[in-house]
Design a protein around this motif. Structure first.
Motif, PDB file in Angstrom:
ATOM      1  N   TYR A  30      -7.860  68.583 -29.255  1.00 37.44           N
ATOM      2  CA  TYR A  30      -7.611  68.871 -27.832  1.00 37.44           C
ATOM      3  C   TYR A  30      -8.833  69.461 -27.125  1.00 37.44           C
ATOM      4  CZ  TYR A  30      -2.741  67.759 -28.609  1.00 37.44           C
ATOM      5  OH  TYR A  30      -1.582  67.095 -28.897  1.00 37.44           O
ATOM      6  N   GLY A  31     -10.011  68.939 -27.426  1.00 33.24           N
ATOM      7  CA  GLY A  31     -11.207  69.379 -26.723  1.00 33.24           C
ATOM      8  C   GLY A  31     -11.715  70.740 -27.131  1.00 33.24           C
ATOM      9  N   THR A  32     -11.398  71.190 -28.330  1.00 28.95           N
ATOM     10  CA  THR A  32     -11.832  72.522 -28.773  1.00 28.95           C
ATOM     11  C   THR A  32     -13.143  72.471 -29.559  1.00 28.95           C
ATOM     12  OG1 THR A  32     -10.464  72.342 -30.776  1.00 28.95           O
ATOM     13  CG2 THR A  32      -9.473  73.399 -28.854  1.00 28.95           C
ATOM     14  N   LEU A  33     -13.753  71.274 -29.637  1.00 23.17           N
ATOM     15  CA  LEU A  33     -15.071  71.145 -30.268  1.00 23.17           C
ATOM     16  C   LEU A  33     -16.123  70.656 -29.274  1.00 23.17           C
ATOM     17  CD1 LEU A  33     -14.115  69.544 -33.708  1.00 23.17           C
ATOM     18  CD2 LEU A  33     -15.134  71.805 -33.355  1.00 23.17           C
ATOM     19  N   PHE A  93     -14.993  77.310 -26.547  1.00 24.94           N
ATOM     20  CA  PHE A  93     -13.754  76.588 -26.263  1.00 24.94           C
ATOM     21  C   PHE A  93     -12.570  77.345 -26.850  1.00 24.94           C
ATOM     22  CE2 PHE A  93     -17.169  73.445 -26.793  1.00 24.94           C
ATOM     23  CZ  PHE A  93     -17.158  72.861 -25.531  1.00 24.94           C
ATOM     24  N   PRO A  94     -11.444  77.414 -26.134  1.00 26.12           N
ATOM     25  CA  PRO A  94     -10.250  78.094 -26.660  1.00 26.12           C
ATOM     26  C   PRO A  94      -9.736  77.388 -27.915  1.00 26.12           C
ATOM     27  CG  PRO A  94     -10.021  77.595 -24.315  1.00 26.12           C
ATOM     28  CD  PRO A  94     -11.204  76.836 -24.805  1.00 26.12           C
ATOM     29  N   GLU A  95      -8.900  78.079 -28.678  1.00 20.67           N
ATOM     30  CA  GLU A  95      -8.220  77.428 -29.795  1.00 20.67           C
ATOM     31  C   GLU A  95      -7.182  76.445 -29.254  1.00 20.67           C
ATOM     32  OE1 GLU A  95      -6.660  79.589 -33.043  1.00 20.67           O
ATOM     33  OE2 GLU A  95      -8.220  81.136 -33.010  1.00 20.67           O
ATOM     34  N   VAL A  96      -6.738  75.564 -30.132  1.00 15.37           N
ATOM     35  CA  VAL A  96      -5.754  74.557 -29.726  1.00 15.37           C
ATOM     36  C   VAL A  96      -4.508  75.228 -29.149  1.00 15.37           C
ATOM     37  CG1 VAL A  96      -4.223  72.713 -30.526  1.00 15.37           C
ATOM     38  CG2 VAL A  96      -6.571  72.846 -31.387  1.00 15.37           C
ATOM     39  N   TYR A  97      -4.013  76.257 -29.808  1.00 11.35           N
ATOM     40  CA  TYR A  97      -2.790  76.922 -29.354  1.00 11.35           C
ATOM     41  C   TYR A  97      -2.938  77.427 -27.923  1.00 11.35           C
ATOM     42  CZ  TYR A  97       1.177  80.161 -29.236  1.00 11.35           C
ATOM     43  OH  TYR A  97       2.330  80.818 -28.900  1.00 11.35           O
ATOM     44  N   GLU A  98      -4.091  77.993 -27.612  1.00 14.26           N
ATOM     45  CA  GLU A  98      -4.317  78.538 -26.276  1.00 14.26           C
ATOM     46  C   GLU A  98      -4.389  77.445 -25.217  1.00 14.26           C
ATOM     47  OE1 GLU A  98      -7.848  80.563 -27.273  1.00 14.26           O
ATOM     48  OE2 GLU A  98      -6.836  82.360 -28.026  1.00 14.26           O
TER      49      GLU A  98
END
Length: 629
Positions: free
Chosen positions: A300-303, A602-607
């Motif tokens: 989800y765009g966290t990388l 980048f935020p974590e996936v959960y966030e």
């Protein structure tokens, strides 16, 4: 042209406060239209001096124009008023809602059909036409490697500026949440640095020799269908909803009815191009960086910011022969789905639609050539034509028939649920499958999911969580019968969607979705799970009772986790962060985030996927977790 879509979004927001004016203007427009249409008919019929009425009476131009055009105008005005009243009455079912729902929500539910028919559906149609024009224009004048490089350079410059200024705050795209295909409406981006990613919506290259397509992340399934199908190709995993983007199915959840053979969309990806937290453009393949290659799906765009993707395509036949198999028990459905999905000669496509706790129809699809006989051509059914019954309604007829088969054009098959938004549209416009609606309104298509969200507002969005369910549980195929039983208790929503999916176990390289050695086929490094999807108003809500969304969804999440399954992250997740990390394997993603300096970028996936503030209250659950530590 790229600014037009943003302008249209602002127009949609403004029209929320101008509904009454729109209705009255539409009524006046209908009156004027009557005269206009009569003038066109006059012109086409070559009318010059006078007209001949059915009785044979010749009248003057002036008398004819004033009487007959007024009559036609009256007919159009009467039709409009009739349809308007019918649309309001159709919302009367909202009177069944519990009085515990906010008044604003109950009023919105009462007038939902009217607003959708006269505002959202036409606006969605215009938005799709404008998007098509913009894409065509860009393909003609701006679709070249230099154009893509320039669009990516803009993102690089913004990220580098953020990096050089001390990396303050997290990075997010500037895209509004209402424009996404998730259930979220309000922004959860807070004080993040918002990066304008522009209109990355071009198909960059189609390589027929190597059978690949390279796209920018905003390219939709509809775009790819229009481009590839006439060439005799499709994506290997070609998702059915036309407005879903290739980035969404690459970095999120991408499945189709051939996923029992091919796996998720991520299994067909050749390379990813992204801008990382240092402002560097990197191309990731399985050979160049196997860890990041396996960590990107479901990230989800966290990388980083995805800027292009290359995926496999395949040569296909123009038609699909669909066999409909009716089942009369959960056990029979589970047995047949298991047999069909794990077979060495598994069909090209496989899915099921469940209409009650015990009745379902399995759909088995096989690629075929165009029939060359009269009998064969008689079997062709273009199921996605706007005047046709919704696909899921058509499938239901095979229960009484005891099964059957037909031949479906490939484009119609791939986008069979677009017109009805699976089966959600009938909850919003109860008569949307009626022949009259399909002929008069159906050509405009379904309302855009993004515009449906935009017209909600925060009060309606919050209340809708307890009045409407969008949830998917990915469970081992052997647990399907139990899953149906539990879904009936938790949600009481029908139909239910069933897509079988092959998941691979690659050990510590499995990524976010890791079977961890469970539920694999004997001697294989993969197993078969099924995605069971519920979309619609729960039984309790339809019968005027309160439905406890939090309790039921959390029970589904716990059960799914215990079965070694996963939840679709575009839905409203009710798990705590600890529970979420127990369901999804973060080990490889965490490792890659640390290695690429993504943790402070980048935020974590959960966030990123959690519902916006105020939707789900997990105070007690978090307190209980704290007490256990």
């Amino acid at each position: 042209w790229q600014s037009h879509i943003r302008t249209l979004g602002h127009l949609a927001a403004t029209m929320k406060t101008a509904t009454a004016l729109f209705y009255s203007g539409f009524a006046l427009g209908a009156t004027a239209t009557g005269g206009g249409i009569w003038a066109v008919l006059d012109f086409l019929s070559g009318y010059t001096v006078g007209g001949l009425l059915p009785s044979g009476l010749v009248v003057s131009d002036e008398l004819r124009d004033t009487s007959l055009s007024s009559a036609v105008s009256t007919v159009f005005f009467t039709l409009f008023i009739g349809v308007f009243i019918l649309s309001v009455l159709a919302g009367s079912s909202a009177g069944n809602l519990s009085k515990d729902f906010p008044l604003k929500f109950r009023l919105a539910a009462f007038f939902r059909t009217t607003v959708l028919m006269f505002i959202v559906v036409p606006l969605s149609y215009l938005r799709r036409r404008q998007t098509e024009f913009e894409v065509t224009f860009d393909e003609m004048f701006n679709n070249d490697p230099a154009g893509h490089a320039k669009r990516v350079e803009s993102i690089v410059d913004q990220v580098k500026a953020w990096h050089n200024n001390g990396r303050q705050g997290m990075l997010r795209t500037a895209r509004s949440n209402w424009a996404s295909m998730s259930t979220k409406l309000a922004s959860n981006k807070g004080e993040a640095t918002k990066i304008a990613v522009g209109e990355l919506n071009q198909i960059l290259d189609i390589d027929l020799e190597n059978e690949t397509v390279t796209c920018e992340p905003g390219v939709t399934m509809g775009q790819l269908s229009h481009k590839l199908v006439p060439m005799g190709y499709t994506l290997v995993i070609h998702v059915e909803m036309e407005s879903i983007t290739i980035a969404g199915i690459a970095m999120g959840f991408g499945m189709e009815t051939n996923s029992h053979r091919e796996g998720l969309f991520q299994e067909t990806v050749v390379s990813y191009e992204l801008v990382n937290s240092m402002g560097e453009v990197v191309t990731v393949t399985e050979k160049s960086d196997p860890e990041i290659f396996r960590a990107l799906p479901w990230s989800y765009g966290t990388l980083g910011f995805l800027t292009a993707i290359t995926a496999r395509i395949r040569k296909v036949k123009p038609f699909i022969q669909v066999q409909y198999i009716a089942t009369s028990s959960r056990e029979e459905l589970c047995k047949k789905m298991t047999e069909l999905s794990i077979s060495d000669s598994a069909p090209d496509f496989l899915e099921a639609t469940i209409y009650s706790k015990e009745t379902a129809v399995i759909q088995v699809g096989t690629f075929v050539d165009e029939p060359d006989t009269v009998e064969g051509r008689a079997q062709i059914n273009p199921i996605n034509s706007f005047w046709k019954p919704f696909y899921y309604k058509w499938v239901e007829t095979f229960i009484a028939k005891g099964g059957g088969e037909e031949i479906v054009p490939i484009y119609d098959y791939y986008h069979r649920f677009t017109r009805s938004i699976f089966w959600e549209l009938e909850d919003m416009i109860p008569f949307s499958n009626h022949p009259i609606y399909r002929v008069l309104w159906g050509w405009m298509g379904a309302p855009e999911v993004s515009l449906l969200k935009l017209f909600q507002g925060p009060v309606i969005r919050k209340a809708s969580v307890s009045a409407h369910v969008v949830q998917e549980s990915i469970m081992p195929v052997s647990d399907l019968a139990e899953g149906i039983e539990r879904f009936d208790g938790w949600f009481g929503v029908y139909p239910l969607l069933v897509f079988p999916i092959r998941f691979y176990d690659r050990g510590d390289q499995s990524g976010f979705i890791n079977p961890k050695g469970r539920n694999l086929l004997k001697g294989k490094n993969y197993g078969i799970w099924v995605d069971l999807g519920a979309y619609g108003a729960p039984r309790d809500v339809k019968e005027g009772r309160n439905w406890d969304a939090k309790r039921n969804i959390r029970e589904m999440e716990h059960w799914t986790r215990d079965k070694g399954g996963w939840q679709a992250c575009y839905t409203d997740v009710h798990a705590t962060k600890t529970e979420f990390r127990e369901m999804f394997d973060h080990s490889l993603l965490d490792k890659c985030r640390t290695r690429t300096r993504a943790n402070d970028a980048f935020p974590e996936v959960y966030e990123k996927i959690m519902p916006e503030k105020g939707i789900v209250d997990l105070t007690d659950e978090l307190a209980a977790e704290g007490a256990e530590m």
